[in-house]
Design an enzyme around this catalytic site. Structure first.
Site, mmCIF file in Angstrom:
data_model
loop_
_atom_site.group_PDB
_atom_site.id
_atom_site.type_symbol
_atom_site.label_atom_id
_atom_site.label_comp_id
_atom_site.label_asym_id
_atom_site.label_seq_id
_atom_site.Cartn_x
_atom_site.Cartn_y
_atom_site.Cartn_z
ATOM 1 N N ASP A 56 0.709 -1.197 0.017
ATOM 2 C CA ASP A 56 -0.033 0.020 0.206
ATOM 3 C C ASP A 56 0.813 1.172 -0.141
ATOM 4 O OD1 ASP A 56 -2.319 1.287 0.328
ATOM 5 O OD2 ASP A 56 -1.894 1.557 2.508
ATOM 6 N N LYS A 57 0.254 2.326 -0.329
ATOM 7 C CA LYS A 57 1.066 3.559 -0.440
ATOM 8 C C LYS A 57 1.073 4.432 0.906
ATOM 9 C CE LYS A 57 0.394 7.408 -2.745
ATOM 10 N NZ LYS A 57 0.719 8.502 -1.950
ATOM 11 N N LYS B 169 -15.983 17.752 -0.490
ATOM 12 C CA LYS B 169 -14.851 17.833 -0.752
ATOM 13 C C LYS B 169 -14.374 16.413 -1.208
ATOM 14 C CE LYS B 169 -12.110 16.643 3.425
ATOM 15 N NZ LYS B 169 -13.087 16.314 4.814
ATOM 16 N N ARG C 244 -1.035 14.937 -1.709
ATOM 17 C CA ARG C 244 -2.354 14.617 -1.950
ATOM 18 C C ARG C 244 -3.304 15.638 -1.924
ATOM 19 N NH1 ARG C 244 -3.050 9.338 0.860
ATOM 20 N NH2 ARG C 244 -5.104 9.913 1.663
ATOM 21 N N ASP D 74 -4.740 6.000 -4.269
ATOM 22 C CA ASP D 74 -4.310 7.512 -4.637
ATOM 23 C C ASP D 74 -4.453 7.730 -5.975
ATOM 24 O OD1 ASP D 74 -3.910 9.947 -3.702
ATOM 25 O OD2 ASP D 74 -2.341 9.267 -2.304
ATOM 26 N N ARG E 191 -5.532 4.238 -8.115
ATOM 27 C CA ARG E 191 -6.887 4.273 -8.112
ATOM 28 C C ARG E 191 -7.599 2.908 -7.952
ATOM 29 N NH1 ARG E 191 -7.627 9.207 -7.128
ATOM 30 N NH2 ARG E 191 -7.732 10.923 -8.822
ATOM 31 N N ASP F 113 -1.565 -1.074 5.814
ATOM 32 C CA ASP F 113 -1.907 -0.539 7.188
ATOM 33 C C ASP F 113 -3.298 -0.179 7.415
ATOM 34 O OD1 ASP F 113 -2.107 1.690 5.531
ATOM 35 O OD2 ASP F 113 -1.820 2.963 7.477
ATOM 36 N N ASN G 123 -8.491 -0.693 4.071
ATOM 37 C CA ASN G 123 -8.713 -1.193 2.726
ATOM 38 C C ASN G 123 -7.535 -2.008 2.350
ATOM 39 O OD1 ASN G 123 -6.758 0.687 3.006
ATOM 40 N ND2 ASN G 123 -6.910 1.827 1.286
ATOM 41 N N ASP G 124 -6.693 -2.378 2.931
ATOM 42 C CA ASP G 124 -5.709 -3.442 2.744
ATOM 43 C C ASP G 124 -5.984 -4.752 3.002
ATOM 44 O OD1 ASP G 124 -4.208 -1.009 1.578
ATOM 45 O OD2 ASP G 124 -3.359 -0.628 3.434
#
EC number: 7.6.2.1
Lengths: 344, 956
Positions: free
Chosen positions: B416-417, B570, B601, B683, B796, B823, B826-827
């Site tokens: 993951d980033k 947002k 970001r 991202d 994405r 972490d 979503n992972d």
């Protein structure tokens, strides 16, 4: 604040050699010279030990006489079980060219006799043999009971098939004087066999101890009359019986029969000269295509005449050296190449 | 899958008798177990009680159940069979020789499992016997926790844990909120606010709560901690039921702890094994290591050797016995019984006997030794002080010890980033309002003096727009404020601490604070913002349209003091740009792209004014959607979609996420170790790309191949263009690697390096394109390209797509070992999907760490974990397993050869005691010590020279 710092410390893993996998260790640094010298040294050691062992085995004096063919008529007689009570003797003269120094042992050797068959090995009763329960014939089938139902003592296939030739060695001092070579029938068993694993049933005398039992079917005399000369050497404690009961691992084997009593002429061992074996031929071997022989042999520090250990050492040593030489060749070749490569 | 199935079946017995109105999908709970009205007959439903049973066995079923489970293992079952053969058939070795080792192995395992179960029993008892207070007939009754029934009203005091899943009724505060920490559930230690339904807030005493007549309809239990759909029908005096929707914010989970609230009343909806906590403890699938699979393969080979040996011996035995003097020599006569048995039967028993004789070729104690080695060996990871992180005061965590050796065989790493490669501690860098750039943070002291604007560069955009933008930042979020000393000091001096599940939001709110707009907090549903003139502006918070990873945006609807209704939104640029009506988005767009290139970001901010009539409609729709019991998610999404249209773009923000310490060095080392590192992130492409450059995943020399919407969009037919690109890239790559598939790793060092960038939509185009033959073709071409690239960046990505990619690579030819590291929540899907899942104990909660096999505090720890620990574990277990098979082969070979010398009569060569002890003590303990401590290469050397890792991977 103090509390938090304590908590901090407790969570940090201990800095011990075990937990951090930092235990002192010796890591071998293998270099070409180290490995090669190690190989050569091991090879040299093995070769040396092997040669010594072979030489010592070769120094042994040994005479083996196969007498199945020599006593062909007896063998033929024993081919048929009906003739079991007919006696057959056979004399085998031989010439001993060299004196056999020191202790001399007399063996009988059987070829093709499978004392290691699974059923055969099981066919004995240990509780009977230690004299606790003569009636216990547990695993002895089919040699457990006689026809009328009395238990056989000693029971089982091993005891039943005891080697029952008698071998007498006589020395021909000259053409007229024949003298029997004095032999000891004691001290030929393992200590544990004689004093732990075999016991006679307790009674006033042996024959009464064995009342209510039958002799094994192939035996000519009951177990308490095995040795008529020495009353102590009877029953389950008979040395020949004990030797036989310790089964051999391979189908070809020799068992200790007698050892030389070093008195009179034989104080130095067996002197050179003419001898003869007088054999009472009872044990049938031709029925299973086997052979019998008698062996006279001396012993050294490394054991008997077997070359196996010496050869094993020698071969190992030789192979190690071969490997060492080939590795050295490869090493030198690669080294040459590498230097060439660097020069370029 | 399995879970959902069992739940369909289990509660049915209770439901079917509850009347036809109830569907299988919902359950009805009567608050306090009072019937809601006299007319309706109250039928008590049967739900399971509140006993937590995490133990597997009881005293009575331990023996049979444990034995059954143990004998499901092939080796154990095999030995049981051998043992039975030995007991029934006359065999050369006594039953003890195989019975005793089997007994030993079974006993050791049973003791271990029994002890573990005893611990679980004790923990269960502690929970089940704890005292709770229940409101019964207007009285507070003390009870044991396990006696709670569904529908009971439970009182919970501060700092107590909830005994079951409760719906919050009242919290004895005026606004009906309570604070809860779910540290023991998912490790997030921050306080979360939960709300009571408005109508029940006032019921603060045992008497008043007893008067409540209400029924709760909610879904059947499901394990997702963050999902709950329900509805409460309150029957007040008017007999007209008032319906209110219930969501996860009303549900207090068992295992969570009440904080900062004196006491609460709640009604039990899920109890015992149906609580979300209990459901979450099951379901984790067992991963099997590749070594275990190869052990089984070995076992089968050995079984064949055994059968072959037995067959050879049996045949030879009968050949040998064909001569009569060998069959029955005079000294070894057969018994009567032996003569009578059938020859076929005899051959069969002979075969069995030979099998028994040679059965020690199968190492019975290997499983125990291997398990012990893994269990004890895994301590070295948690003991390693290099994995200790001072910041979170924790070291590494081992959840499964079964996979130690897999760490040494990894081929692909999926990372993951955000939060993994980067710190996930955000800092507000710059913003852009109406296309004008604002950078450089104004010193805080200037804030007061500059009444016309907080920033020196502020003369570009319209002042109103600036303020609107900053207000939007202040209002559009879900941040909570925790005041350190709220009651005593004046509000200005109280220090504001912001708390949120997303660090971006905190960064934005803090950023707005620097520019003069301070978010003070929420009180009674009103957001309070302090503006540049130190005035407090109050906005009524009407609705929050929460963030989700599909929409990639969030909105709030607020009402100003003047009565205007405003929507602030947002979200990611791709999610916002299509929904704004401005014509001047180009400037902002360029700005956003530039920021993304710098690795920031970016978020876009938009707003829209809602007319009162429109709001009525929206409000109704929202409430309707929130009330829905079925498909609530989809309905909400649809409503959100409708609302968030035709907005006005105000500006964009840029937030920096710092790279983690030594991330670049770690990536470089992993590359050098021959591992293929893929970055999977949700991202933006530009942001992700710059991060990849920063952490040296892409070198400056790396040629990038892009498969993104940008490269594909240009042509009309997307698929054709995609096809073209795929073919082109493949040609390029194959040209560079002529027939070098076998020595790929070497090839990399010599040839041009390639990197691939692909985004989520293109990936789904490749994977899910119309079901014709070409789609398969796409996939294979894509995989060919992927395998030739040194680094792959997937941006994405939706969480499920991450797992999809992992699965795809996992099923490649040669089934490479994959490792996922991440972490966040979503992972989790990719962590569970890959062979080895590693969680980072990060800021986005502990979900990933909980679901992982190993958890480390930082990304940099991956280097030592793989290169040193993994390598050593692999070498150790390999030696251990090979030694086990080797020693048993050596042990049994003389036995086999001896049969040639004893007339194939099954005479054992070894003594029974030796046969028995050989496997359990003589040979298993020394190798265990070796396999725990062996370091064929020094740990420091392993960690510093990544190339050594390749050796262990290649030998697998």
């Amino acid at each position: 604040m103090k509390k938090t710092s304590q908590i901090c410390q407790s969570k940090l893993p201990d800095n011990t050699a075990l937990k951090q996998q930092q235990l002192p260790a010796y890591r071998l640094q293998l270099s070409a010279t180290g490995v090669l010298s190690g190989f050569f040294a091991t090879g040299a050691f093995c070769l040396g030990v092997g040669i010594i062992l072979i030489l010592s085995a070769k120094s042994i004096k040994e005479i083996e006489i196969k007498y199945t063919k020599i006593c062909a008529n007896c063998a033929e007689l024993r081919e048929d079980a009906i003739n079991f009570d007919k006696e057959c003797t056979c004399s085998i003269p031989f010439y001993l060219s060299e004196t056999m120094q020191g202790n001399v042992y007399l063996y009988y050797k059987l070829y093709g006799f499978y004392q290691n068959l699974y059923r055969y090995i099981l066919s004995r009763s240990n509780s009977q043999l230690v004299g606790t329960d003569l009636k216990d014939v547990g695993n002895c089938a089919p040699f457990s009971k006689s026809h009328n139902g009395t238990p056989i003592a000693p029971c089982g296939a091993i005891a039943n098939s005891i080697f029952n030739d008698t071998i007498i060695l006589s020395y021909n001092l000259n053409s007229s004087i024949h003298m029997e070579v004095p032999m000891l029938r004691s001290g030929i068993t393992w200590w544990t066999d004689k004093y732990v694993k075999f016991r006679n049933p307790s009674a006033i005398n042996l024959s009464s101890a064995f009342t209510g039992t039958a002799k094994p079917p192939y035996w000519s005399k009951p177990v308490y009359e095995l040795d008529l000369e020495d009353t102590e050497n009877n029953g389950f404690l008979n040395d020949d019986f004990i030797v036989w009961m310790r089964t051999a691992a391979f189908p070809t084997f020799k068992k200790l029969y007698r050892r030389l009593n070093r008195v009179q002429y034989f104080i130095e061992g067996l002197p050179a000269g003419n001898y003869s074996f007088n054999i009472t031929y009872n044990f049938p071997v031709t029925r299973f295509k086997g052979e019998k022989s008698v062996v006279l042999s001396t012993l050294t520090w490394s054991g008997g005449s077997s070359l196996f250990l010496g050869l094993a050492y020698t071969v190992t040593g030789a192979v190690t050296w071969l490997a060492a030489f080939s590795m050295m060749a490869i090493h030198l070749m690669l080294k040459e190449k590498r230097t060439l490569f660097i020069e370029r | 899958m399995v879970l959902s199935l069992t739940w369909e079946i289990k509660p049915c017995s209770g439901l079917q008798c509850a009347g036809e109105e109830k569907r299988v999908g919902t359950r009805t709970v009567f608050v306090g177990n009072h019937p809601v009205s006299e007319t309706e007959a109250y039928i008590a439903q049967r739900f399971c009680d509140n006993r937590i049973v995490s133990s597997k066995y009881t005293l009575w079923n331990f023996l049979p159940k444990n034995l059954f489970e143990q004998f499901r293992r092939i080796a154990n079952f095999y030995f049981l069979i051998i043992f039975l053969v030995q007991v029934t058939v006359d065999t050369p070795t006594s039953p003890v020789t195989s019975g005793l080792p089997l007994f030993f192995v079974i006993t050791v395992t049973a003791i271990k499992q029994g002890y573990e179960d005893w611990l679980r029993h004790r923990a269960d008892n502690e929970v089940n016997k704890s005292t709770v207070y229940i409101i019964e007939n207007a009285k507070r009754v003390r009870k044991e926790s396990e006696k709670i029934k569904v529908g009971d009203v439970v009182e919970v005091q501060a700092d107590e844990t909830f005994p079951c899943d409760l719906i919050l009724l009242s919290s004895c505060t005026s606004d009906g909120t309570c604070y809860v920490t779910t540290a023991s559930l998912d490790g997030e230690s921050n306080c979360k606010t939960h709300y009571a339904v408005r109508d029940t807030i006032a019921l603060c005493t045992a008497e008043s709560i007893d008067t409540l007549r209400a029924a709760i309809e909610c879904e059947q239990p499901q394990p997702d901690l963050y999902k709950f759909v329900g509805r409460i029908n309150i029957y007040s005096n008017s007999l007209e039921a008032v319906a209110r929707s219930l969501g996860p914010e009303n549900l207090l989970l068992k295992g969570a702890t009440l904080k900062n609230t004196k006491k609460i009343y709640g009604v039990a909806v899920y109890t015992g094994m149906e609580t979300k906590m209990a459901l979450n403890y099951q379901g984790k699938s067992q991963k099997r290591s590749a070594v275990e699979k190869s052990i089984n393969a070995f076992l089968i080979v050995y079984l064949f050797i055994l059968l072959a040996k037995a067959a050879v011996c049996t045949t030879l035995k009968y050949v040998w016995q064909s001569t009569p003097y060998n069959d029955e020599p005079w000294y070894n006569q057969k018994t009567q019984k032996e003569r009578e048995t059938l020859k076929v039967l005899k051959m069969f028993t002979d075969f069995l006997s030979f099998m028994v004789l040679f059965n020690f070729i199968i190492p019975v104690s290997m499983y125990v030794t291997v398990e012990m080695q893994k269990f004890l060996g895994s301590f070295f990871i948690s003991w390693d002080k290099d994995f200790y992180d001072e910041e979170i005061n924790e070291g590494a965590l081992v959840n499964t010890s079964d996979l130690n050796e897999e760490l040494g065989q990894v081929d692909y790493i999926f990372t993951d980033k955000t939060g993994t490669l980067t710190e996930n501690s955000m800092e507000f860098i710059e913003c852009c309002i109406d296309g004008h750039k604002y950078k450089g943070v104004a010193p805080e002291t200037d804030g007061l003096s500059q009444t016309d604007g907080p920033l020196t560069y502020f003369d570009k955009a319209d002042k109103n727009r600036e303020e609107l933008f900053l207000r939007a930042l202040c209002l559009c979020h879900t941040v909570e404020v925790k005041t350190s000393d709220a009651v005593d000091g004046p509000p200005e001096s109280a220090e504001l601490t912001y708390m949120s599940s997303s660090p971006d939001e905190i960064a934005l709110v803090k950023g707005a604070k620097k520019y003069g707009f301070t978010f003070v907090g929420i009180r009674n549903g009103h957001m309070r913002v302090e503006n540049q003139r130190k005035e407090i502006e109050v906005y009524e918070l009407l609705h929050t349209l929460n963030f989700d990873s599909v929409r990639r945006r969030m909105s709030v609807i607020v009402k100003t003091q003047a009565g205007d209704i405003l929507l602030f939104c947002k979200g990611a640029d791709s999610a916002v740009f299509p929904r704004v009506q401005n014509h001047e988005i180009e400037l902002t767009k360029a700005h956003v792209e530039r920021n993304a290139m710098d690795g920031y970001r970016t978020l876009c901010v938009a707003f829209k004014e809602i007319a009162p009539d429109d709001y009525e409609r929206i409000n109704r729709q929202l409430i309707e959607a929130k009330m829905a019991l079925q498909d609530r998610e989809e309905k909400m999404e649809k409503v959100f979609d409708d609302i968030e249209t035709n907005m006005n773009l105000i500006g964009a923000t840029a937030v920096e996420d710092k790279l983690q310490d030594q991330a670049a060095e770690t990536i470089e080392a992993l590359h050098a170790a021959g591992l293929k590192v893929w970055v999977l992130t949700g991202d933006k492409m530009e942001t992700a790309k710059s991060t990849c450059y920063a952490c040296r995943l892409f070198q400056t020399s790396t040629e990038l191949l892009e498969l993104t919407t940008k490269t594909i969009e240009e042509s009309e037919r997307k698929e054709d263009r995609l096809h073209e690109l795929l073919i082109e890239y493949r040609k390029k790559l194959l040209h560079d690697f002529p027939k070098s598939t076998r020595s790929l790793k070497k090839a990399w060092t010599e040839h041009q390096e390639y990197g691939l960038i692909i985004d989520g939509s293109t990936l789904s185009l490749i994977l899910n394109s119309s079901q014709d033959s070409s789609s398969n073709n796409y996939k294979s071409i894509f995989l060919q390209i992927c395998m030739k690239c040194t680094a792959v960046l997937c941006c994405r990505m939706a969480p499920l797509q991450k797992a999809q990619i992992v699965r795809m690579v996992k099923n490649l030819k040669g089934s490479p070992i994959t490792l996922s590291i991440g972490d966040g929540a979503n992972d989790v899907s990719m962590i569970l999907e890959s062979h080895v899942g590693i969680g980072i104990k990060g800021k986005e909660g502990r979900q990933a760490a909980r679901n992982s096999d190993y958890a480390v505090p930082k990304f940099k720890h991956l280097k030592k974990l793989l290169l040193a620990h993994g390598h050593l574990y692999y070498v150790r277990i390999a030696h251990l397993v090979q030694y086990f098979f080797y020693k048993n082969l050596c042990f049994i070979l003389p036995q086999f050869l001896y049969q040639f010398f004893c007339g194939f009569s099954q005479q054992p060569l070894y003594d029974a005691a030796y046969l028995t002890m050989y496997n359990i003590c003589f040979t298993s303990l020394p190798i265990l010590a070796y396999s725990l401590l062996e370091q064929h290469i020094n740990i420091d050397t392993l960690a510093s020279d990544p190339r050594l890792y390749m050796v262990s991977v290649e030998f697998q």
